[in-house]
Write a protein that holds these residues in place. Structure first.
Motif, PDB file in Angstrom:
ATOM      1  N   ARG A 197     112.140  33.568  46.141  1.00 18.78           N
ATOM      2  CA  ARG A 197     111.878  34.419  44.983  1.00 18.78           C
ATOM      3  C   ARG A 197     110.603  35.240  45.183  1.00 18.78           C
ATOM      4  NH1 ARG A 197     116.360  33.134  44.150  1.00 18.78           N
ATOM      5  NH2 ARG A 197     117.271  32.194  42.278  1.00 18.78           N
ATOM      6  N   LEU A 198     110.659  36.504  44.770  1.00 22.56           N
ATOM      7  CA  LEU A 198     109.481  37.365  44.671  1.00 22.56           C
ATOM      8  C   LEU A 198     109.334  37.754  43.210  1.00 22.56           C
ATOM      9  CD1 LEU A 198     110.125  39.828  47.650  1.00 22.56           C
ATOM     10  CD2 LEU A 198     108.565  37.890  47.643  1.00 22.56           C
ATOM     11  N   LEU A 199     108.155  37.524  42.645  1.00 18.34           N
ATOM     12  CA  LEU A 199     107.855  37.939  41.280  1.00 18.34           C
ATOM     13  C   LEU A 199     106.700  38.922  41.339  1.00 18.34           C
ATOM     14  CD1 LEU A 199     108.030  37.829  38.206  1.00 18.34           C
ATOM     15  CD2 LEU A 199     106.640  35.729  38.273  1.00 18.34           C
ATOM     16  N   ASN A 200     106.958  40.169  40.960  1.00 23.54           N
ATOM     17  CA  ASN A 200     105.952  41.225  41.003  1.00 23.54           C
ATOM     18  C   ASN A 200     105.555  41.586  39.575  1.00 23.54           C
ATOM     19  OD1 ASN A 200     106.050  41.511  43.888  1.00 23.54           O
ATOM     20  ND2 ASN A 200     107.995  42.587  43.643  1.00 23.54           N
ATOM     21  N   VAL A 245     114.373  39.386  43.748  1.00 23.65           N
ATOM     22  CA  VAL A 245     113.139  40.039  43.305  1.00 23.65           C
ATOM     23  C   VAL A 245     113.188  40.235  41.792  1.00 23.65           C
ATOM     24  CG1 VAL A 245     111.644  42.063  43.526  1.00 23.65           C
ATOM     25  CG2 VAL A 245     112.954  41.255  45.512  1.00 23.65           C
ATOM     26  N   THR A 246     112.129  39.815  41.124  1.00 20.24           N
ATOM     27  CA  THR A 246     111.992  40.023  39.678  1.00 20.24           C
ATOM     28  C   THR A 246     110.738  40.846  39.422  1.00 20.24           C
ATOM     29  OG1 THR A 246     113.074  37.927  39.140  1.00 20.24           O
ATOM     30  CG2 THR A 246     111.676  38.897  37.437  1.00 20.24           C
ATOM     31  N   THR A 247     110.876  41.880  38.598  1.00 20.93           N
ATOM     32  CA  THR A 247     109.733  42.703  38.186  1.00 20.93           C
ATOM     33  C   THR A 247     109.421  42.381  36.725  1.00 20.93           C
ATOM     34  OG1 THR A 247     110.568  44.459  39.641  1.00 20.93           O
ATOM     35  CG2 THR A 247     108.800  45.032  38.114  1.00 20.93           C
ATOM     36  N   PHE A 248     108.158  42.155  36.445  1.00 19.67           N
ATOM     37  CA  PHE A 248     107.734  41.799  35.088  1.00 19.67           C
ATOM     38  C   PHE A 248     106.843  42.905  34.546  1.00 19.67           C
ATOM     39  CE2 PHE A 248     104.798  39.040  32.360  1.00 19.67           C
ATOM     40  CZ  PHE A 248     105.681  39.014  31.291  1.00 19.67           C
ATOM     41  N   SER A 249     107.241  43.494  33.414  1.00 17.04           N
ATOM     42  CA  SER A 249     106.504  44.618  32.826  1.00 17.04           C
ATOM     43  C   SER A 249     106.116  44.299  31.386  1.00 17.04           C
ATOM     44  CB  SER A 249     107.355  45.894  32.873  1.00 17.04           C
ATOM     45  OG  SER A 249     107.627  46.282  34.200  1.00 17.04           O
ATOM     46  N   PRO A 250     105.000  43.597  31.191  1.00 10.78           N
ATOM     47  CA  PRO A 250     104.558  43.296  29.833  1.00 10.78           C
ATOM     48  C   PRO A 250     103.632  44.382  29.282  1.00 10.78           C
ATOM     49  CG  PRO A 250     103.146  42.167  31.377  1.00 10.78           C
ATOM     50  CD  PRO A 250     104.151  42.951  32.204  1.00 10.78           C
ATOM     51  N   SER A 251     103.543  44.415  27.956  1.00 15.43           N
ATOM     52  CA  SER A 251     102.503  45.215  27.310  1.00 15.43           C
ATOM     53  C   SER A 251     101.195  44.423  27.413  1.00 15.43           C
ATOM     54  CB  SER A 251     102.893  45.490  25.861  1.00 15.43           C
ATOM     55  OG  SER A 251     101.951  46.334  25.234  1.00 15.43           O
ATOM     56  N   TYR A 252     100.203  44.759  26.591  1.00 13.13           N
ATOM     57  CA  TYR A 252      98.915  44.077  26.668  1.00 13.13           C
ATOM     58  C   TYR A 252      99.091  42.562  26.500  1.00 13.13           C
ATOM     59  CZ  TYR A 252      96.924  48.743  25.920  1.00 13.13           C
ATOM     60  OH  TYR A 252      96.584  50.064  26.026  1.00 13.13           O
ATOM     61  N   VAL A 253      98.475  41.800  27.419  1.00 14.00           N
ATOM     62  CA  VAL A 253      98.507  40.342  27.368  1.00 14.00           C
ATOM     63  C   VAL A 253      97.088  39.855  27.086  1.00 14.00           C
ATOM     64  CG1 VAL A 253      99.093  38.223  28.610  1.00 14.00           C
ATOM     65  CG2 VAL A 253     100.399  40.318  29.043  1.00 14.00           C
TER      66      VAL A 253
END
Length: 275
Positions: free
Chosen positions: A141-144, A188-196
């Motif tokens: 797994r790749l988590l970007n 591959v998973t891409t994670f796009s959060p708002s402000y954390v």
């Protein structure tokens, strides 16, 4: 899903604080065999490793500045020379240098932002991915970790937004390339959060209907998606709405909507970490 973590070798960048630290906690709690923690602060990494120490988990720390390509190459080469092929790589490290308008930003700050946020994940994956492809003993797994800033442009973060937009595009294209080449065991998973709420974006103004994300919940979303091999996670749901609105509306109309919701002023009072 559990097989992805239990007994796995997991590498996490930016592991000394924020979401990186929480990713490390998840990995240790779910039975990782080897946990490689990468970051710039040796003392902070050592403290995290000490807190996570438990029987059955080998904890290793690597002090490396991801803005230094040679140092990154050396760290990756050491890993592979020891026969340690990662089963999970979490590209979490990221920086934002200030909330200055682009023309006020020092060129070196812009360069560092792109180096850490975009070029370092690309370079690290280029060094480690061939071995991960070759090793079919277990799922890989790749988590970007990208950002909603790469989806919805926002004043006072031009370089940060550009660096995350590039990361998002590269990450999702890499996912397609692996599938097309038949390497289905690598996802591959891409994670796009708002402000954390990790301190990195302290002082930002609230955006209407878009809460600042609890870091534990954000990491949980990303982690579960990574284990399942999902392509892209965008959170909170209002970012999906913004993404659609920006695509459907003329630019000036979308700009007016974004201003009304407070998007364009959210960075005005930023006081977060400079690095």
């Amino acid at each position: 899903m559990s097989r992805t973590v239990r007994g796995a070798h997991i590498v996490i960048t930016g592991a000394n604080r924020g979401m990186g630290r929480l990713f490390a906690e998840r990995a240790a709690a779910e039975g990782a065999a080897v946990l490689d923690l990468w970051g710039r602060d040796a003392d902070a990494l050592a403290a995290v490793a000490a807190e996570l120490a438990r029987p059955g988990v080998e904890l290793r720390t690597t002090t490396v500045d991801l803005a230094a390509p040679d140092a990154l190459d050396d760290a990756a080469a050491t890993l592979l020379a020891e026969g340690r092929v990662p089963d999970v790589l979490v590209n979490n490290a990221g920086v934002i240098t200030s909330n200055a308008y682009f023309w006020h930003l020092a060129p070196d700050d812009a360069t560092r932002t792109v180096q850490v946020n975009t070029l370092a994940p690309m370079r690290l994956v280029s060094r480690l991915l061939p071995a991960m492809i070759e090793d079919r003993g277990r799922p890989k797994r790749l988590l970007n970790v990208a950002s909603a800033a790469g989806i919805v442009p926002n004043p006072r973060m031009a370089v940060y937004a550009a660096s995350k937009a590039a990361l998002l595009s590269w990450s999702d294209t890499l996912r397609l390339e692996l599938a097309q080449a038949g390497h289905e065991h690598v996802r591959v998973t891409t994670f796009s959060p708002s402000y954390v709420d990790t301190g990195m974006f302290a002082g930002t103004r609230p955006v209407l209907l878009t809460p600042v994300l609890d870091p534990g919940r954000a990491v949980g979303q990303a982690w579960r998606a990574m284990l399942a091999g999902r392509a892209h996670v965008i959170t909170p749901p209002t970012v999906h709405v913004a993404r659609a609105g920006r695509g459907l509306l003329p630019s000036r109309a979308w700009d007016a909507v974004a201003r009304t919701f407070g998007v364009h002023r959210s960075m005005d009072s930023f006081t977060g970490r400079a690095d």
